[in-house]
Design a protein around this motif. Structure first.
Motif, mmCIF file in Angstrom:
data_model
loop_
_atom_site.group_PDB
_atom_site.id
_atom_site.type_symbol
_atom_site.label_atom_id
_atom_site.label_comp_id
_atom_site.label_asym_id
_atom_site.label_seq_id
_atom_site.Cartn_x
_atom_site.Cartn_y
_atom_site.Cartn_z
ATOM 1 N N PHE A 1 -15.227 4.076 -9.921
ATOM 2 C CA PHE A 1 -14.458 3.381 -8.894
ATOM 3 C C PHE A 1 -14.854 3.895 -7.519
ATOM 4 C CE2 PHE A 1 -12.020 3.410 -12.758
ATOM 5 C CZ PHE A 1 -11.489 2.140 -12.834
ATOM 6 N N VAL A 2 -14.758 3.023 -6.509
ATOM 7 C CA VAL A 2 -14.955 3.418 -5.115
ATOM 8 C C VAL A 2 -13.767 2.895 -4.312
ATOM 9 C CG1 VAL A 2 -17.478 3.450 -5.198
ATOM 10 C CG2 VAL A 2 -16.290 1.366 -4.486
ATOM 11 N N ARG A 3 -13.498 3.590 -3.221
ATOM 12 C CA ARG A 3 -12.474 3.095 -2.303
ATOM 13 C C ARG A 3 -13.172 2.677 -1.022
ATOM 14 N NH1 ARG A 3 -7.317 6.515 -0.594
ATOM 15 N NH2 ARG A 3 -9.000 7.894 0.051
ATOM 16 N N GLU A 4 -12.993 1.408 -0.680
ATOM 17 C CA GLU A 4 -13.581 0.841 0.530
ATOM 18 C C GLU A 4 -12.494 0.213 1.371
ATOM 19 O OE1 GLU A 4 -16.703 -1.847 -0.600
ATOM 20 O OE2 GLU A 4 -18.014 -0.213 -1.260
ATOM 21 N N ARG A 5 -12.497 0.543 2.643
ATOM 22 C CA ARG A 5 -11.473 0.029 3.574
ATOM 23 C C ARG A 5 -10.075 0.216 3.005
ATOM 24 N NH1 ARG A 5 -15.728 -3.289 3.589
ATOM 25 N NH2 ARG A 5 -14.782 -4.855 2.274
ATOM 26 N N GLY A 6 -9.865 1.359 2.357
ATOM 27 C CA GLY A 6 -8.550 1.708 1.835
ATOM 28 C C GLY A 6 -8.199 1.118 0.485
ATOM 29 N N ALA A 7 -9.076 0.294 -0.099
ATOM 30 C CA ALA A 7 -8.770 -0.365 -1.375
ATOM 31 C C ALA A 7 -9.683 0.160 -2.480
ATOM 32 C CB ALA A 7 -8.937 -1.873 -1.245
ATOM 33 N N TRP A 8 -9.086 0.546 -3.604
ATOM 34 C CA TRP A 8 -9.859 0.960 -4.764
ATOM 35 C C TRP A 8 -10.469 -0.260 -5.438
ATOM 36 C CZ3 TRP A 8 -11.589 5.554 -5.790
ATOM 37 C CH2 TRP A 8 -10.917 6.663 -5.289
ATOM 38 N N LEU A 9 -11.738 -0.142 -5.857
ATOM 39 C CA LEU A 9 -12.445 -1.211 -6.540
ATOM 40 C C LEU A 9 -13.166 -0.645 -7.775
ATOM 41 C CD1 LEU A 9 -14.103 -2.894 -3.442
ATOM 42 C CD2 LEU A 9 -12.181 -3.792 -4.767
ATOM 43 N N TYR A 10 -13.180 -1.413 -8.845
ATOM 44 C CA TYR A 10 -13.944 -1.068 -10.039
ATOM 45 C C TYR A 10 -15.409 -1.395 -9.772
ATOM 46 C CZ TYR A 10 -15.854 -1.675 -14.756
ATOM 47 O OH TYR A 10 -16.625 -1.606 -15.886
ATOM 48 N N VAL A 11 -16.310 -0.434 -10.057
ATOM 49 C CA VAL A 11 -17.736 -0.664 -9.860
ATOM 50 C C VAL A 11 -18.402 -1.031 -11.182
ATOM 51 C CG1 VAL A 11 -19.927 0.334 -9.092
ATOM 52 C CG2 VAL A 11 -17.810 0.900 -7.882
ATOM 53 N N ALA B 1 -11.590 13.086 -9.881
ATOM 54 C CA ALA B 1 -11.433 12.608 -8.503
ATOM 55 C C ALA B 1 -10.602 11.309 -8.538
ATOM 56 C CB ALA B 1 -12.767 12.445 -7.814
ATOM 57 N N GLY B 2 -10.820 10.421 -7.588
ATOM 58 C CA GLY B 2 -10.082 9.157 -7.586
ATOM 59 C C GLY B 2 -8.662 9.265 -7.074
ATOM 60 N N GLY B 3 -8.347 10.361 -6.370
ATOM 61 C CA GLY B 3 -7.001 10.542 -5.840
ATOM 62 C C GLY B 3 -6.817 9.867 -4.492
ATOM 63 N N PRO B 4 -5.642 10.033 -3.904
ATOM 64 C CA PRO B 4 -5.316 9.357 -2.644
ATOM 65 C C PRO B 4 -6.232 9.706 -1.475
ATOM 66 C CG PRO B 4 -3.344 10.274 -3.652
ATOM 67 C CD PRO B 4 -4.512 10.769 -4.445
ATOM 68 N N THR B 5 -6.906 10.862 -1.513
ATOM 69 C CA THR B 5 -7.791 11.237 -0.408
ATOM 70 C C THR B 5 -9.271 11.119 -0.768
ATOM 71 O OG1 THR B 5 -7.736 13.565 -1.041
ATOM 72 C CG2 THR B 5 -6.063 12.812 0.543
ATOM 73 N N ASP B 6 -9.583 10.641 -1.973
ATOM 74 C CA ASP B 6 -10.972 10.507 -2.423
ATOM 75 C C ASP B 6 -11.515 9.115 -2.131
ATOM 76 O OD1 ASP B 6 -11.134 13.106 -3.612
ATOM 77 O OD2 ASP B 6 -9.990 12.339 -5.321
ATOM 78 N N ASP B 7 -12.841 9.011 -2.110
ATOM 79 C CA ASP B 7 -13.499 7.708 -1.952
ATOM 80 C C ASP B 7 -14.210 7.270 -3.222
ATOM 81 O OD1 ASP B 7 -12.687 7.249 0.669
ATOM 82 O OD2 ASP B 7 -14.369 8.391 1.480
ATOM 83 N N THR C 1 -10.314 -7.010 -7.695
ATOM 84 C CA THR C 1 -10.446 -5.557 -7.801
ATOM 85 C C THR C 1 -11.804 -5.118 -8.343
ATOM 86 O OG1 THR C 1 -9.387 -5.570 -9.983
ATOM 87 C CG2 THR C 1 -7.953 -5.214 -8.053
ATOM 88 N N TRP C 2 -12.735 -6.057 -8.498
ATOM 89 C CA TRP C 2 -14.074 -5.742 -8.995
ATOM 90 C C TRP C 2 -15.013 -5.723 -7.797
ATOM 91 C CZ3 TRP C 2 -14.916 -7.399 -14.547
ATOM 92 C CH2 TRP C 2 -16.080 -6.828 -15.083
ATOM 93 N N HIS C 3 -15.785 -4.665 -7.631
ATOM 94 C CA HIS C 3 -16.690 -4.554 -6.488
ATOM 95 C C HIS C 3 -17.637 -5.750 -6.473
ATOM 96 C CE1 HIS C 3 -19.618 -2.939 -3.684
ATOM 97 N NE2 HIS C 3 -18.640 -2.126 -3.286
ATOM 98 N N PRO C 4 -17.820 -6.381 -5.304
ATOM 99 C CA PRO C 4 -18.655 -7.576 -5.238
ATOM 100 C C PRO C 4 -20.099 -7.354 -5.694
ATOM 101 C CG PRO C 4 -17.698 -7.091 -3.075
ATOM 102 C CD PRO C 4 -17.206 -6.051 -4.027
#
Length: 129
Positions: free
Chosen positions: A112-122, A81-87, A53-56
């Motif tokens: 956090f960012v959402r990439e390809r539908g998955a939330w990741l910690y930046v 932000a960070g909701g179901p429709t946010d990136d 879950t950690w951004h590469p």
């Protein structure tokens, strides 16, 4: 703490809260849910989940949790932000721990960012006490 209670303090049992995320059966739907599940991963020592879950681009090579830290309380201060429709999303929290050197807390504003539908910690701005 009741071992069946989720460490993120949602009030739900671990098996109904962060456990399914840690096992990979479900994905976090929001940045806050990911942050709570990551806190729980630190609390239970799940380094594999932390890595997944950690951004590469910002993930450290060693994710071994400190075995002397005992995380016991999480307070979510703010979510932006960070909701179901946010990136993108931001979650500010304070996490409390016990350590042989004494108790302390970690205050962080996490991104956090959402990439390809998955939330990741930046990353996060940390104010440790």
């Amino acid at each position: 703490m009741d071992p069946s209670r989720c460490p993120c303090l949602s009030g739900l049992p671990y098996a109904e809260c962060c456990g399914p995320l840690h096992a990979g059966r479900v994905a976090a739907g929001t940045a806050e849910q990911l942050m709570r599940s990551r806190y729980s991963a630190f609390a239970v020592g799940d380094a594999d989940y932390l890595g997944r879950t950690w951004h590469p681009s910002t993930r450290p090579a060693d994710l071994t949790p400190d075995p002397d830290l005992r995380w016991y309380r999480l307070d979510v201060v703010m979510t932006r932000a960070g909701g179901p429709t946010d990136d993108h999303g931001v979650v500010e929290f304070r996490a409390f721990y016990r350590h042989p050197d004494g108790p302390g807390s970690l205050h962080e504003v996490s991104r956090f960012v959402r990439e390809r539908g998955a939330w990741l910690y930046v990353d996060g701005a940390v104010d440790g006490r």
